[in-house]
Write a protein that holds these residues in place. Structure first.
Motif, PDB file in Angstrom:
ATOM      1  N   LYS A  45      21.813   9.873  37.876  1.00  0.00           N
ATOM      2  CA  LYS A  45      20.752   9.235  37.088  1.00  0.00           C
ATOM      3  C   LYS A  45      20.186   8.023  37.818  1.00  0.00           C
ATOM      4  CE  LYS A  45      22.452  10.930  32.671  1.00  0.00           C
ATOM      5  NZ  LYS A  45      21.319  11.868  32.524  1.00  0.00           N
ATOM      6  N   ARG A  84      27.193  13.914  25.755  1.00  0.00           N
ATOM      7  CA  ARG A  84      25.782  14.251  25.581  1.00  0.00           C
ATOM      8  C   ARG A  84      24.942  13.661  26.706  1.00  0.00           C
ATOM      9  NH1 ARG A  84      22.319  15.860  21.550  1.00  0.00           N
ATOM     10  NH2 ARG A  84      24.043  16.052  20.096  1.00  0.00           N
ATOM     11  N   ALA A  85      25.348  12.497  27.198  1.00  0.00           N
ATOM     12  CA  ALA A  85      24.592  11.846  28.269  1.00  0.00           C
ATOM     13  C   ALA A  85      24.618  12.658  29.550  1.00  0.00           C
ATOM     14  CB  ALA A  85      25.154  10.449  28.537  1.00  0.00           C
ATOM     15  N   GLU A  91      20.187   3.394  30.730  1.00  0.00           N
ATOM     16  CA  GLU A  91      21.202   3.225  29.697  1.00  0.00           C
ATOM     17  C   GLU A  91      22.241   4.341  29.758  1.00  0.00           C
ATOM     18  OE1 GLU A  91      21.811   0.887  27.436  1.00  0.00           O
ATOM     19  OE2 GLU A  91      20.206  -0.382  28.193  1.00  0.00           O
ATOM     20  N   TYR A  92      21.773   5.567  29.975  1.00  0.00           N
ATOM     21  CA  TYR A  92      22.714   6.682  30.080  1.00  0.00           C
ATOM     22  C   TYR A  92      23.629   6.495  31.281  1.00  0.00           C
ATOM     23  CZ  TYR A  92      20.540   9.471  26.423  1.00  0.00           C
ATOM     24  OH  TYR A  92      20.077   9.918  25.221  1.00  0.00           O
ATOM     25  N   LEU A 103      22.503   9.542  19.997  1.00  0.00           N
ATOM     26  CA  LEU A 103      23.932   9.301  20.079  1.00  0.00           C
ATOM     27  C   LEU A 103      24.486   8.972  18.695  1.00  0.00           C
ATOM     28  CD1 LEU A 103      24.075   7.098  23.275  1.00  0.00           C
ATOM     29  CD2 LEU A 103      24.610   9.509  23.083  1.00  0.00           C
ATOM     30  N   ASP A 130      15.970  14.458  31.598  1.00  0.00           N
ATOM     31  CA  ASP A 130      15.187  13.254  31.866  1.00  0.00           C
ATOM     32  C   ASP A 130      13.897  13.316  31.057  1.00  0.00           C
ATOM     33  OD1 ASP A 130      13.891  11.084  32.823  1.00  0.00           O
ATOM     34  OD2 ASP A 130      13.650  11.834  34.864  1.00  0.00           O
ATOM     35  N   PHE A 183      29.537  10.263  25.082  1.00  0.00           N
ATOM     36  CA  PHE A 183      29.250  10.211  26.505  1.00  0.00           C
ATOM     37  C   PHE A 183      28.954  11.617  27.049  1.00  0.00           C
ATOM     38  CE2 PHE A 183      31.753   6.404  25.763  1.00  0.00           C
ATOM     39  CZ  PHE A 183      31.020   5.455  26.430  1.00  0.00           C
ATOM     40  N   GLN A 199      17.124   6.362  30.888  1.00  0.00           N
ATOM     41  CA  GLN A 199      17.943   6.922  31.960  1.00  0.00           C
ATOM     42  C   GLN A 199      18.942   5.888  32.459  1.00  0.00           C
ATOM     43  OE1 GLN A 199      17.478  10.221  31.487  1.00  0.00           O
ATOM     44  NE2 GLN A 199      17.735  10.404  33.689  1.00  0.00           N
ATOM     45  N   LEU A 228      18.291   7.677  23.182  1.00  0.00           N
ATOM     46  CA  LEU A 228      19.566   7.060  22.833  1.00  0.00           C
ATOM     47  C   LEU A 228      19.846   7.161  21.342  1.00  0.00           C
ATOM     48  CD1 LEU A 228      19.578   3.822  24.996  1.00  0.00           C
ATOM     49  CD2 LEU A 228      20.931   5.871  25.318  1.00  0.00           C
TER      50      LEU A 228
END
Length: 256
Positions: free
Chosen positions: A149, A45-46, A60-61, A33, A51, A43, A58, A30
């Motif tokens: 995810k 990038r997420a 949080e994403y 970011l 993984d 967002f 994961q 994270l």
């Protein structure tokens, strides 16, 4: 010192401390970011970060992606569209049309070189339809990525992957899927009555199945509390008997 310089230094110190806290908690992915103080959260990038084996990262994403999709739903409402359009509803198969009569086609055909006349209302309707389709596609892209995810977490037996899948299904208006994931969470003994207080389930709060599930969870909680209380009372009685036994033995020795 210039007040602006002081403000800039405070912001930089806050950013450094925030990144250090994120790394300390293990959410090292994270920290890639952009800083929230810049008013931008990446967002996109997420969607692409692989993984890294960190279940919290994961999760949080997945939550970030879900929030992004919810923002698009709000934008749909502001522009006068129905957010229910985000649901994946398969289109009905087209019915076969009878073959057209060549003679009638020729009579109805427009003169060569002329374009069909399109009114301003039709142009606006076409524009709005295209805009709605664009927003729906974007929201579904984020929802699908978040679901992927959360499914990874569920498949690795991380309990909050299951409850997040239920919340995600509720946000997408998929009632049967919401009910199924809540049932899975209950069967895994990972569902508590307070989980159902989440606003994600507001659309189903008055459904019979939802009320029955809540009543079942509350009864399980009360039964567990009664069992724990009975166990504590049994332990207290056992301790009292042990104390009485020891006291009797001491009294017997004293009399002897």
């Amino acid at each position: 010192m210039n007040p602006k310089c002081i403000l800039v230094r405070c912001v930089l110190v806050w950013v450094v401390c925030a990144r250090a806290c994120v790394r300390a908690r293990g959410f090292h992915a994270l920290s890639q970011l952009p800083d929230r103080v810049q008013g931008v959260t990446n967002f996109e990038r997420a969607l692409t970060i692989a993984d890294d084996g960190n279940a919290d990262a994961q999760n949080e994403y997945g939550i970030l992606l879900t929030k992004r999709a919810q923002r698009i739903l709000k934008q749909l409402r502001r522009e006068g569209f129905d957010p229910a359009a985000v649901n994946h509803t398969p289109a009905a198969p087209a019915e076969p049309q009878p073959e057209a009569d060549p003679s009638s086609a020729e009579s109805s055909a427009q003169p060569e070189g002329e374009l069909p006349i399109e009114t301003e209302e039709e142009k606006e309707a076409a524009r709005r339809a295209a805009r709605c389709a664009e927003l729906v596609a974007r929201a579904n892209r984020y929802f699908d990525a978040a679901e992927a995810k959360f499914v990874e977490l569920y498949e690795t037996s991380v309990w909050f992957g299951t409850i997040n899948l239920a919340c995600l299904a509720a946000l997408r208006g998929r009632e049967e899927e919401t009910r199924r994931w809540l049932g899975v969470c209950r069967d895994q003994h990972d569902l508590a009555p307070e989980h159902l207080d989440d606003h994600d389930f507001d659309a189903y709060r008055d459904r019979a199945w939802f009320c029955e599930l809540r009543a079942e969870l509350v009864e399980q909680r009360l039964a567990q509390q009664r069992e724990e209380e009975a166990q504590r009372e049994a332990e207290l009685r056992q301790h009292a008997e042990e104390i009485a036994t020891v006291a009797g033995a001491v009294d017997g020795q004293a009399e002897a």
